[in-house]
Design a protein around this motif. Structure first.
Motif, PDB file in Angstrom:
ATOM      1  N   VAL A 184       0.828  -1.206   0.000  1.00 52.07           N
ATOM      2  CA  VAL A 184       0.000   0.000   0.000  1.00 52.07           C
ATOM      3  C   VAL A 184       0.859   1.253   0.000  1.00 52.07           C
ATOM      4  O   VAL A 184       0.605   2.204  -0.756  1.00 52.07           O
ATOM      5  N   THR A 185       1.891   1.293   0.816  1.00 48.88           N
ATOM      6  CA  THR A 185       2.743   2.482   0.863  1.00 48.88           C
ATOM      7  C   THR A 185       3.502   2.685  -0.450  1.00 48.88           C
ATOM      8  O   THR A 185       3.716   3.824  -0.877  1.00 48.88           O
ATOM      9  N   SER A 186       3.891   1.583  -1.104  1.00 50.63           N
ATOM     10  CA  SER A 186       4.568   1.714  -2.400  1.00 50.63           C
ATOM     11  C   SER A 186       3.625   2.291  -3.448  1.00 50.63           C
ATOM     12  O   SER A 186       4.021   3.137  -4.277  1.00 50.63           O
ATOM     13  N   GLN A 187       2.353   1.871  -3.421  1.00 55.16           N
ATOM     14  CA  GLN A 187       1.372   2.401  -4.368  1.00 55.16           C
ATOM     15  C   GLN A 187       1.108   3.883  -4.115  1.00 55.16           C
ATOM     16  O   GLN A 187       0.939   4.653  -5.065  1.00 55.16           O
ATOM     17  N   VAL A 188       1.103   4.296  -2.858  1.00 58.45           N
ATOM     18  CA  VAL A 188       0.894   5.711  -2.545  1.00 58.45           C
ATOM     19  C   VAL A 188       2.047   6.544  -3.078  1.00 58.45           C
ATOM     20  O   VAL A 188       1.845   7.628  -3.670  1.00 58.45           O
ATOM     21  N   LEU A 189       3.281   6.093  -2.896  1.00 59.88           N
ATOM     22  CA  LEU A 189       4.427   6.843  -3.395  1.00 59.88           C
ATOM     23  C   LEU A 189       4.396   6.953  -4.914  1.00 59.88           C
ATOM     24  O   LEU A 189       4.672   8.029  -5.489  1.00 59.88           O
ATOM     25  N   ALA A 190       4.058   5.850  -5.582  1.00 56.51           N
ATOM     26  CA  ALA A 190       3.993   5.894  -7.045  1.00 56.51           C
ATOM     27  C   ALA A 190       2.911   6.859  -7.519  1.00 56.51           C
ATOM     28  O   ALA A 190       3.102   7.615  -8.487  1.00 56.51           O
ATOM     29  N   ALA A 238       1.219  12.165  -9.717  1.00 53.46           N
ATOM     30  CA  ALA A 238       0.281  13.286  -9.616  1.00 53.46           C
ATOM     31  C   ALA A 238       1.003  14.624  -9.590  1.00 53.46           C
ATOM     32  O   ALA A 238       0.463  15.630 -10.079  1.00 53.46           O
ATOM     33  N   GLN A 239       2.210  14.686  -9.056  1.00 55.33           N
ATOM     34  CA  GLN A 239       2.899  15.971  -8.944  1.00 55.33           C
ATOM     35  C   GLN A 239       3.510  16.440 -10.268  1.00 55.33           C
ATOM     36  O   GLN A 239       3.964  17.581 -10.383  1.00 55.33           O
ATOM     37  N   LEU A 279      -5.479  10.858  -4.688  1.00 57.59           N
ATOM     38  CA  LEU A 279      -5.216   9.500  -5.135  1.00 57.59           C
ATOM     39  C   LEU A 279      -6.498   8.704  -5.111  1.00 57.59           C
ATOM     40  O   LEU A 279      -7.372   8.911  -4.247  1.00 57.59           O
ATOM     41  N   SER A 280      -6.643   7.795  -6.013  1.00 50.68           N
ATOM     42  CA  SER A 280      -7.851   6.960  -6.082  1.00 50.68           C
ATOM     43  C   SER A 280      -7.899   6.017  -4.885  1.00 50.68           C
ATOM     44  O   SER A 280      -6.878   5.449  -4.476  1.00 50.68           O
ATOM     45  N   GLY A 281      -9.090   5.860  -4.336  1.00 53.06           N
ATOM     46  CA  GLY A 281      -9.291   4.956  -3.194  1.00 53.06           C
ATOM     47  C   GLY A 281      -8.951   5.550  -1.852  1.00 53.06           C
ATOM     48  O   GLY A 281      -8.927   4.831  -0.846  1.00 53.06           O
ATOM     49  N   THR A 282      -8.676   6.854  -1.816  1.00 52.97           N
ATOM     50  CA  THR A 282      -8.341   7.511  -0.545  1.00 52.97           C
ATOM     51  C   THR A 282      -9.228   8.731  -0.344  1.00 52.97           C
ATOM     52  O   THR A 282      -9.696   9.348  -1.320  1.00 52.97           O
TER      53      THR A 282
END
Length: 354
Positions: free
Chosen positions: A277-283, A288-289, A300-303
């Motif tokens: 999950v944390t790897s997907q957030v970083l990606a 996005a930036q 982010l999608s799903g958050t």
């Protein structure tokens, strides 16, 4: 079930009081187990308190015996000197870990406490070691105490009673006067020692009694591990069964400390899902930036949480924060947090970056 800790110097009536409490609770249908020095010492005698190494082993054995018996099915009574406040704190931690109430019964030898600690009256100096009791201090039996006399019925000039030697320091007139005083029935020291020794079966040499008196750390009800505190003077004072019963069965158990709580169960895949999950957030943040300008909210999608974009973020900086978040989360794994890991990680990033 609750833990009852008896505290006091030798020949103060602890064993007799413990037996009296055991009989009273057993008559009410409670399962009671008594842990005492005789059970742990075995063939050894009371001179174990003269050797620091052997005494340390004795305290460890007493603590282990109490810990084995602490449960929800029986009352445990610890009948020992328990004169070190650090050891009483360890017993308090055991009761708190077992989520069971605890109370302390402080037995005092009539005529004074062998050594420095006393049951202090209201007019005594604040520098003295005070033990707060449930019983009134200023009066006994509805009548005020005699002038120049402490709450134990002893002259204030006498500071200690060690194996009955301090009686020689009291004038004969005062001894005869105390014998006639109806408020405090005089107990002959030798008879009191015989009564206490009959129950405990231990003999303490005078030198050891003096050493224990100097090392004694009197309980203080201002300390959370010493309350509720019940102080009993001599064997003729009635045991406050109703107050002890209320402290054991009506009071709440001490709140559990974080170090005494069991860690929540976590699935075997918790760390794998946390890493994923944390790897997907970083990606997602790095992607996005690319099209964001300062002041935008990175979504982010799903958050449901968002991260405000104020400056370009590097992968090295985000990876360092990710490792910190994983280290913190591994300390308290919980399956209930799995659906919220992405939102929790975004909150952590938002607080760490701004």
């Amino acid at each position: 079930m609750p833990l009852v800790v008896f505290c006091g110097l030798p020949y103060s009536g602890k064993s007799r009081r413990a037996e009296e409490l055991r009989v009273a609770l057993a008559a009410e249908g409670c399962a009671v187990y008594v842990v005492d020095d005789a059970e742990v010492l075995g063939a050894e005698d009371a001179t174990v308190y003269g050797d620091s190494a052997r005494e340390k082993a004795l305290r460890g054995a007493l603590r282990a015996a109490v810990e084995r018996r602490l449960s929800r099915h029986e009352v445990v009574i610890l009948d020992s000197l328990n004169y070190i406040k650090g050891f009483r704190y360890e017993l308090y931690c055991l009761a708190r870990a077992a989520r069971t109430p605890l109370c302390l019964v402080y037995c005092v030898r009539p005529g004074g406490l062998s050594g420095g600690p006393r049951v202090a009256g209201a007019d005594e100096s604040a520098s003295r070691n005070v033990s707060v009791s449930w019983r009134p201090r200023a009066e006994e039996g509805g009548r005020p105490l005699a002038a120049g006399t402490g709450v134990l019925g002893e002259p204030q000039a006498v500071d200690s009673v060690i194996s009955g030697r301090a009686q020689a320091e009291v004038p004969k007139e005062l001894e005869r006067e105390e014998t006639r005083t109806p408020d405090f029935p005089a107990l002959v020291t030798s008879e009191f020692e015989k009564s206490a020794e009959h129950v405990s079966g231990a003999f303490y040499p005078p030198e050891l009694l003096e050493a224990l008196a100097l090392r004694f750390e009197a309980p203080d009800s201002r300390n959370r591990w010493d309350r509720p505190l019940f102080t009993l003077v001599g064997l003729e004072e009635p045991l406050p069964l109703s107050e002890i019963r209320a402290a054991l069965f009506e009071n709440r158990a001490p709140p559990p400390h974080q170090s005494t709580q069991s860690q929540p169960l976590a699935s075997g895949t918790f760390l794998h899902q946390l890493d994923q999950v944390t790897s997907q957030v970083l990606a997602g943040l790095m992607e996005a930036q690319k099209s964001a300008v300062p002041g935008d909210l990175l979504k982010l999608s799903g958050t449901t949480e968002h991260l405000r974009f104020t400056r370009p973020l590097t992968m090295a900086e985000l990876s360092r924060l990710r490792r910190q978040f994983i280290s913190y989360t591994k300390m308290h794994p919980n399956n209930e947090n799995l659906p919220q890991l992405a939102n929790m990680f975004l909150q952590y990033l938002s607080q760490s970056l701004h």
